[in-house]
Enzyme design. Structure first.
Site, PDB file in Angstrom:
ATOM      1  N   CYS A 139       0.852  -1.189  -0.050  1.00  0.00           N
ATOM      2  CA  CYS A 139      -0.047   0.118   0.027  1.00  0.00           C
ATOM      3  C   CYS A 139       0.872   1.264  -0.040  1.00  0.00           C
ATOM      4  O   CYS A 139       0.498   2.175  -0.741  1.00  0.00           O
ATOM      5  CB  CYS A 139      -1.108  -0.028   1.220  1.00  0.00           C
ATOM      6  SG  CYS A 139      -0.104  -0.430   2.593  1.00  0.00           S
TER       7      CYS A 139
ATOM      8  N   HIS B 287      -3.148   6.228   5.023  1.00  0.00           N
ATOM      9  CA  HIS B 287      -1.564   6.351   5.265  1.00  0.00           C
ATOM     10  C   HIS B 287      -1.419   7.741   5.011  1.00  0.00           C
ATOM     11  O   HIS B 287      -1.837   8.184   3.857  1.00  0.00           O
ATOM     12  CB  HIS B 287      -0.865   5.371   4.610  1.00  0.00           C
ATOM     13  CG  HIS B 287      -1.004   3.963   4.952  1.00  0.00           C
ATOM     14  ND1 HIS B 287      -1.650   3.321   6.117  1.00  0.00           N
ATOM     15  CD2 HIS B 287      -0.492   2.616   4.158  1.00  0.00           C
ATOM     16  CE1 HIS B 287      -1.631   2.066   6.284  1.00  0.00           C
ATOM     17  NE2 HIS B 287      -0.792   1.565   5.213  1.00  0.00           N
TER      18      HIS B 287
END
Ligand code: A2P
Length: 339
Positions: A128, A241
């Protein structure tokens, strides 16, 4: 034309997002099979208003399937990907099991879609943090090659799965009630805390997550000589994130030019209001397809350095959306095993 799709790990954080995206993007489905462990067999999940029954994955699961979207961990992928490929499916794997295998393309559709043509049945979805970083760096790298990347990440609980997200909520509520937080899924309490990323430590003193950013970015960019270093940190954010990224070039890269490039880059949204000190935030990146990029500024410590900041939904573009885009690419370019 429509396709038979199976989701392996349908009950997980990424699996449920895959389900949502297949519906909202109206993927051309002939059939949808939901696979998970024995624990989930017989339970149901909603898709287009219908209850679909979850099956425990087995040898029989992959007959008559064109595309498997796998997000059930590396061990499960290692066990089942080969079986699915033998039965004629193409596996888009979200785990790290096959990412660095030279026979397996590692794809961010906005960056290296051409690599999909090389697949031999398995395509890997990158880590990711890597996906999010490549979206912002690739368009700049096209104009002027990046020579070095220094990244620091601020990673949400979702990267450790649905159970970790739940654990942070329970820990937060325990702390607010004056109780000790309990950590079972994650190694340490994350609520009101942070810790260096919990992936396994290597002999280099880098954890695996940090080395994924190094090795996967090089593979996706097709450039082994970019120098990359990263420090990955888990923070008490639920699902997006953030990354602070320092880029170095051979010649100066003006922030205004970078801004102009990134405001037209696919999958990127520029978010900057310098007067208000308003820049990308995980809370605003959550649920969005685009990676939010901002705080683009000259590195005052280096004439050829550029600083930027980004936030992206880890479950969406960091995992499920990227996988669905790979599936869409396979359909568009006619790259499925069954034609
Ligand atoms: P289950 O819910 O039946 O345990 P997350 O990343 O959110 O932790 O989700 C992990 C996903 O992987 C879940 O859907 C989980 O299913 C699935 N899974 C975990 N282990 C296995 C296994 N051995 N076989 C099949 N699916 C698995």
């Amino acid at each position: 034309k429509s396709y038979r799709v199976a989701i392996l790990g349908a009950t997980g954080a990424v699996g449920t997002e895959l389900l949502e995206l297949l519906e909202s993007r109206n993927f051309p489905l002939a059939d949808l099979k939901l696979l998970a462990s024995e624990r989930s067999a017989g339970k149901t999940l909603k898709f287009k208003g219908e209850n679909l029954v979850i099956e425990a994955v087995s040898d029989r699961s992959f007959a008559n399937v064109d595309i498997v979207l796998a997000s059930a961990g590396g061990g499960t992928s290692k066990t089942w990907a080969g079986v699915a490929v033998d039965k004629g499916a193409v596996v888009i794997d979200n785990s790290s099991a096959f990412r660095m295998n030279p026979d397996v393309p590692l794809i961010v559709p906005e960056v290296n879609p051409q690599a999909a043509a090389e697949h031999k049945g398995i395509i890997a979805n990158p880590n990711c943090t890597t996906i999010l970083m490549t979206l912002a760096v690739w368009p700049l790298h096209q104009v002027k090659p990046v020579t070095r990347i220094v990244a620091a990440t601020y990673q949400s609980a979702s990267g450790a799965g649905a159970k970790a997200m739940e654990e942070v909520k329970i820990q937060s509520s325990a702390i607010l009630q004056g109780q000790q937080p309990v950590a079972e899924v994650l190694p340490y309490p994350l609520a009101f805390n942070l810790f260096p990323h919990n992936s396994p430590m290597t002999d280099l003193g880098y954890c695996e997550e940090e080395l994924k950013m190094v090795n996967e970015t090089r593979k996706i960019f097709g450039s082994q000589d970019i120098r990359i270093t990263a420090t990955c940190v888990r923070v008490p954010v639920l699902r997006a994130h953030s990354e602070a990224i320092n880029l170095e070039f051979d010649t100066p890269f003006s922030p205004d030019e970078a801004r102009a490039i990134l405001s037209n880059a696919p999958g990127v949204k520029l978010v900057e209001d310098w007067q208000k000190n308003y820049f990308p935030m995980p809370i605003e990146a959550s649920g969005k397809d685009e990676v939010l990029v901002g705080r683009i500024r000259q590195d005052i410590s280096h004439p050829c350095g550029l600083e930027l900041w980004l936030c992206g939904d880890q479950i969406r573009k960091g995992a499920a959306l990227n996988a669905i885009q790979i599936a869409e690419l396979l359909v568009e370019k006619n790259l499925l095993q069954n034609g």
